[in-house]
Each structure stands twice: as C-alpha cells, then as structure tokens.
Scaffold this motif. Structure first.
Motif, PDB file in Angstrom:
ATOM      1  N   GLY A 145       0.817  -1.206   0.000  1.00 37.68           N
ATOM      2  CA  GLY A 145       0.000   0.000   0.000  1.00 37.68           C
ATOM      3  C   GLY A 145       0.851   1.257   0.000  1.00 37.68           C
ATOM      4  O   GLY A 145       2.050   1.225   0.308  1.00 37.68           O
ATOM      5  N   GLU A 146       0.202   2.370  -0.331  1.00 37.66           N
ATOM      6  CA  GLU A 146       0.907   3.654  -0.378  1.00 37.66           C
ATOM      7  C   GLU A 146       1.528   3.998   0.968  1.00 37.66           C
ATOM      8  O   GLU A 146       2.659   4.485   1.034  1.00 37.66           O
ATOM      9  CB  GLU A 146      -0.054   4.766  -0.789  1.00 37.66           C
ATOM     10  N   GLU A 147       0.778   3.739   2.050  1.00 38.85           N
ATOM     11  CA  GLU A 147       1.302   4.074   3.375  1.00 38.85           C
ATOM     12  C   GLU A 147       2.532   3.232   3.719  1.00 38.85           C
ATOM     13  O   GLU A 147       3.462   3.704   4.367  1.00 38.85           O
ATOM     14  CB  GLU A 147       0.235   3.941   4.464  1.00 38.85           C
ATOM     15  N   GLN A 148       2.567   1.985   3.257  1.00 42.62           N
ATOM     16  CA  GLN A 148       3.740   1.141   3.490  1.00 42.62           C
ATOM     17  C   GLN A 148       4.959   1.681   2.741  1.00 42.62           C
ATOM     18  O   GLN A 148       6.068   1.656   3.260  1.00 42.62           O
ATOM     19  CB  GLN A 148       3.467  -0.302   3.069  1.00 42.62           C
ATOM     20  N   VAL A 149       4.732   2.169   1.534  1.00 43.58           N
ATOM     21  CA  VAL A 149       5.815   2.755   0.740  1.00 43.58           C
ATOM     22  C   VAL A 149       6.365   3.989   1.451  1.00 43.58           C
ATOM     23  O   VAL A 149       7.582   4.142   1.619  1.00 43.58           O
ATOM     24  CB  VAL A 149       5.332   3.119  -0.686  1.00 43.58           C
ATOM     25  N   ILE A 150       5.482   4.853   1.900  1.00 44.79           N
ATOM     26  CA  ILE A 150       5.900   6.092   2.570  1.00 44.79           C
ATOM     27  C   ILE A 150       6.652   5.779   3.867  1.00 44.79           C
ATOM     28  O   ILE A 150       7.715   6.341   4.134  1.00 44.79           O
ATOM     29  CB  ILE A 150       4.685   7.003   2.826  1.00 44.79           C
ATOM     30  N   ILE A 151       6.121   4.854   4.659  1.00 43.29           N
ATOM     31  CA  ILE A 151       6.776   4.489   5.919  1.00 43.29           C
ATOM     32  C   ILE A 151       8.153   3.888   5.656  1.00 43.29           C
ATOM     33  O   ILE A 151       9.130   4.242   6.329  1.00 43.29           O
ATOM     34  CB  ILE A 151       5.888   3.526   6.744  1.00 43.29           C
ATOM     35  N   ILE A 169      11.623   5.477   7.018  1.00 42.84           N
ATOM     36  CA  ILE A 169      12.561   4.696   7.839  1.00 42.84           C
ATOM     37  C   ILE A 169      13.947   4.746   7.204  1.00 42.84           C
ATOM     38  O   ILE A 169      14.959   4.948   7.889  1.00 42.84           O
ATOM     39  CB  ILE A 169      12.079   3.243   8.016  1.00 42.84           C
ATOM     40  N   GLY A 170      14.005   4.569   5.893  1.00 42.46           N
ATOM     41  CA  GLY A 170      15.288   4.637   5.190  1.00 42.46           C
ATOM     42  C   GLY A 170      15.967   5.984   5.364  1.00 42.46           C
ATOM     43  O   GLY A 170      17.182   6.057   5.589  1.00 42.46           O
ATOM     44  N   MET A 171      15.190   7.051   5.297  1.00 46.45           N
ATOM     45  CA  MET A 171      15.762   8.393   5.477  1.00 46.45           C
ATOM     46  C   MET A 171      16.321   8.558   6.895  1.00 46.45           C
ATOM     47  O   MET A 171      17.381   9.160   7.085  1.00 46.45           O
ATOM     48  CB  MET A 171      14.728   9.460   5.179  1.00 46.45           C
ATOM     49  N   MET A 172      15.621   7.998   7.884  1.00 42.11           N
ATOM     50  CA  MET A 172      16.116   8.083   9.262  1.00 42.11           C
ATOM     51  C   MET A 172      17.389   7.259   9.443  1.00 42.11           C
ATOM     52  O   MET A 172      18.309   7.677  10.144  1.00 42.11           O
ATOM     53  CB  MET A 172      15.037   7.636  10.251  1.00 42.11           C
ATOM     54  N   VAL A 173      17.445   6.097   8.793  1.00 48.28           N
ATOM     55  CA  VAL A 173      18.632   5.247   8.877  1.00 48.28           C
ATOM     56  C   VAL A 173      19.838   5.951   8.264  1.00 48.28           C
ATOM     57  O   VAL A 173      20.979   5.738   8.690  1.00 48.28           O
ATOM     58  CB  VAL A 173      18.361   3.888   8.179  1.00 48.28           C
ATOM     59  N   SER A 174      19.604   6.821   7.293  1.00 55.56           N
ATOM     60  CA  SER A 174      20.714   7.502   6.623  1.00 55.56           C
ATOM     61  C   SER A 174      21.394   8.550   7.503  1.00 55.56           C
ATOM     62  O   SER A 174      22.539   8.917   7.234  1.00 55.56           O
ATOM     63  CB  SER A 174      20.230   8.166   5.332  1.00 55.56           C
ATOM     64  N   ILE A 175      20.743   8.998   8.549  1.00 53.95           N
ATOM     65  CA  ILE A 175      21.300  10.086   9.373  1.00 53.95           C
ATOM     66  C   ILE A 175      22.683   9.748   9.942  1.00 53.95           C
ATOM     67  O   ILE A 175      23.616  10.536   9.779  1.00 53.95           O
ATOM     68  CB  ILE A 175      20.297  10.522  10.464  1.00 53.95           C
ATOM     69  N   PRO A 176      22.879   8.576  10.591  1.00 54.26           N
ATOM     70  CA  PRO A 176      24.237   8.298  11.080  1.00 54.26           C
ATOM     71  C   PRO A 176      25.254   8.153   9.946  1.00 54.26           C
ATOM     72  O   PRO A 176      26.420   8.531  10.106  1.00 54.26           O
ATOM     73  CB  PRO A 176      24.107   6.986  11.853  1.00 54.26           C
ATOM     74  N   LEU A 177      24.824   7.638   8.807  1.00 52.11           N
ATOM     75  CA  LEU A 177      25.738   7.527   7.664  1.00 52.11           C
ATOM     76  C   LEU A 177      26.149   8.906   7.166  1.00 52.11           C
ATOM     77  O   LEU A 177      27.317   9.139   6.841  1.00 52.11           O
ATOM     78  CB  LEU A 177      25.085   6.724   6.540  1.00 52.11           C
ATOM     79  N   ILE A 178      25.192   9.816   7.118  1.00 55.17           N
ATOM     80  CA  ILE A 178      25.476  11.188   6.678  1.00 55.17           C
ATOM     81  C   ILE A 178      26.454  11.852   7.643  1.00 55.17           C
ATOM     82  O   ILE A 178      27.404  12.517   7.234  1.00 55.17           O
ATOM     83  CB  ILE A 178      24.173  12.003   6.566  1.00 55.17           C
ATOM     84  N   LEU A 237      12.883  -0.826  -0.358  1.00 60.65           N
ATOM     85  CA  LEU A 237      12.501   0.587  -0.283  1.00 60.65           C
ATOM     86  C   LEU A 237      13.253   1.294   0.841  1.00 60.65           C
ATOM     87  O   LEU A 237      13.694   2.437   0.678  1.00 60.65           O
ATOM     88  CB  LEU A 237      10.994   0.735  -0.064  1.00 60.65           C
ATOM     89  N   ILE A 238      13.380   0.623   1.979  1.00 58.53           N
ATOM     90  CA  ILE A 238      14.163   1.195   3.078  1.00 58.53           C
ATOM     91  C   ILE A 238      15.597   1.414   2.617  1.00 58.53           C
ATOM     92  O   ILE A 238      16.183   2.480   2.844  1.00 58.53           O
ATOM     93  CB  ILE A 238      14.102   0.290   4.331  1.00 58.53           C
ATOM     94  N   THR A 239      16.157   0.411   1.945  1.00 61.99           N
ATOM     95  CA  THR A 239      17.522   0.513   1.441  1.00 61.99           C
ATOM     96  C   THR A 239      17.649   1.666   0.446  1.00 61.99           C
ATOM     97  O   THR A 239      18.588   2.462   0.509  1.00 61.99           O
ATOM     98  CB  THR A 239      17.963  -0.807   0.780  1.00 61.99           C
ATOM     99  N   PHE A 240      16.685   1.763  -0.454  1.00 58.41           N
ATOM    100  CA  PHE A 240      16.703   2.872  -1.409  1.00 58.41           C
ATOM    101  C   PHE A 240      16.638   4.200  -0.670  1.00 58.41           C
ATOM    102  O   PHE A 240      17.356   5.145  -1.008  1.00 58.41           O
ATOM    103  CB  PHE A 240      15.537   2.751  -2.400  1.00 58.41           C
ATOM    104  N   GLY A 241      15.768   4.281   0.351  1.00 57.77           N
ATOM    105  CA  GLY A 241      15.615   5.520   1.119  1.00 57.77           C
ATOM    106  C   GLY A 241      16.912   5.964   1.778  1.00 57.77           C
ATOM    107  O   GLY A 241      17.279   7.138   1.715  1.00 57.77           O
ATOM    108  N   TYR A 242      17.630   5.007   2.402  1.00 56.25           N
ATOM    109  CA  TYR A 242      18.854   5.450   3.068  1.00 56.25           C
ATOM    110  C   TYR A 242      20.006   5.654   2.098  1.00 56.25           C
ATOM    111  O   TYR A 242      20.805   6.573   2.266  1.00 56.25           O
ATOM    112  CB  TYR A 242      19.230   4.557   4.258  1.00 56.25           C
ATOM    113  N   ILE A 243      20.099   4.836   1.064  1.00 53.24           N
ATOM    114  CA  ILE A 243      21.196   5.027   0.107  1.00 53.24           C
ATOM    115  C   ILE A 243      21.006   6.325  -0.671  1.00 53.24           C
ATOM    116  O   ILE A 243      21.952   7.102  -0.835  1.00 53.24           O
ATOM    117  CB  ILE A 243      21.328   3.812  -0.832  1.00 53.24           C
ATOM    118  N   ALA A 244      19.794   6.568  -1.158  1.00 49.79           N
ATOM    119  CA  ALA A 244      19.561   7.786  -1.940  1.00 49.79           C
ATOM    120  C   ALA A 244      19.816   9.032  -1.091  1.00 49.79           C
ATOM    121  O   ALA A 244      20.519   9.948  -1.515  1.00 49.79           O
ATOM    122  CB  ALA A 244      18.141   7.790  -2.498  1.00 49.79           C
TER     123      ALA A 244
END
Length: 160
Positions: free
Chosen positions: A58-64, A68-77, A130-137
């Motif tokens: 669902g759309e909400e699963q994609v957004i979530i 999550i991926g964007m939040m995971v990227s914070i320590p990497l950044i 999607l999570i992986t894409f979120g944090y890598i991107a």
C-alpha cells in the motif's frame, strides 16, 4: 522474486557500496563526484519487483519504508565526510564507523526478513528494498552535496 534472490541481490549491491566507499578513501574522487551517486542506480534495479503480480503493498507502506530509510541515513550522513589532501585531490575521510554502520544495517535487514512472518515474503523484501533505497539515496545525495562543497572550497582557495 523470492526473498533469497532479493537477499542475494542486496548482498551484491552491499558489496559494491562497501568497495566504492573503501576505494574513495584511498583513491581521489573524480572532479564531478558523480560516482558518489552510482549506488542509487544500483539499488533502483530492485524496483523491478513492481512487476511481480503477487506484490501487495500500500501507499502508506511505501511512505513508511522510505521514511525509515531516510532516518537510517542520518548516522551515515554524519560519519561520511570529505577532505582535500596535500596533492589537492578530494578523498572520502577515513572512518571505520561507516563500515560498521553499513554492516549493522545489512545484518538488521537479514534479521527482519528471517523473523517477520506477518508480511508476505515478497512484500517484505520489497519494503526492505525501499528502506535501502531511502537510506542510500538520501545518504549519497547529501554526500554528493558535501563533496561539492569541499571541492568548491578547495577551488576557491586555489584561486586566492
């Protein structure tokens, strides 16, 4: 696509990201820094799963998943920085924490796929992608911006 194939593809992408990160610490990055953005292209291949008719997301699963991926990227950044060395070339700063973070993130993905049984395996694999894409991107785009800032400040210092 079953979860085993998804994990194998993820492991391959993970290998390329680690290799690129390591080589950036020892070889200068090209002037444009475009190679920093290549992992986004690598992970985008996982969107082929969208053609799987058994995928139910669902759309909400994609957004979530992306959030999550964007939040995971914070320590990497925070741990990815660049430096101009004495030869005038720009390198990724040596930092073993980045490797530890990437290994932990990858291990958590394996654990999630092995332990979460309430979501259909194909859907779970896609959500992990999607999570992986979120944090890598997010991580790589911000890293590219950091690289450009360091490189442009280097050029400004050379013109003074």
């Amino acid at each position: 696509m079953n979860s085993t194939v998804s994990l194998l593809i993820s492991a391959l992408i993970f290998f390329f990201i680690l290799r690129g990160q390591r080589s950036g610490m020892y070889k200068p990055l090209k002037k444009s820094g475009i190679t920093l953005l290549l992992p986004i292209l690598y992970i985008s291949t996982s969107f082929m799963q969208l053609f799987d008719p058994s995928l139910h997301i669902g759309e909400e699963q994609v957004i979530i998943a992306l959030l999550i991926g964007m939040m995971v990227s914070i320590p990497l950044i925070m741990t990815t920085n660049f430096e101009v060395r004495e030869n005038g070339s720009t390198f990724i700063k040596r930092n073993k924490t980045v490797f530890v973070l990437l290994i932990v993130i990858f291990a958590l993905r394996f654990i999630a796929i092995a332990t979460i049984h309430s979501i259909e395996p194909g859907t779970l694999s896609f959500m992990c992608n999607l999570i992986t894409f979120g944090y890598i991107a997010t991580w790589r785009i911000v890293s590219f911006i950091k690289f450009r800032n360091v490189s442009s400040s280097k050029r400004a210092l050379l013109h003074i």
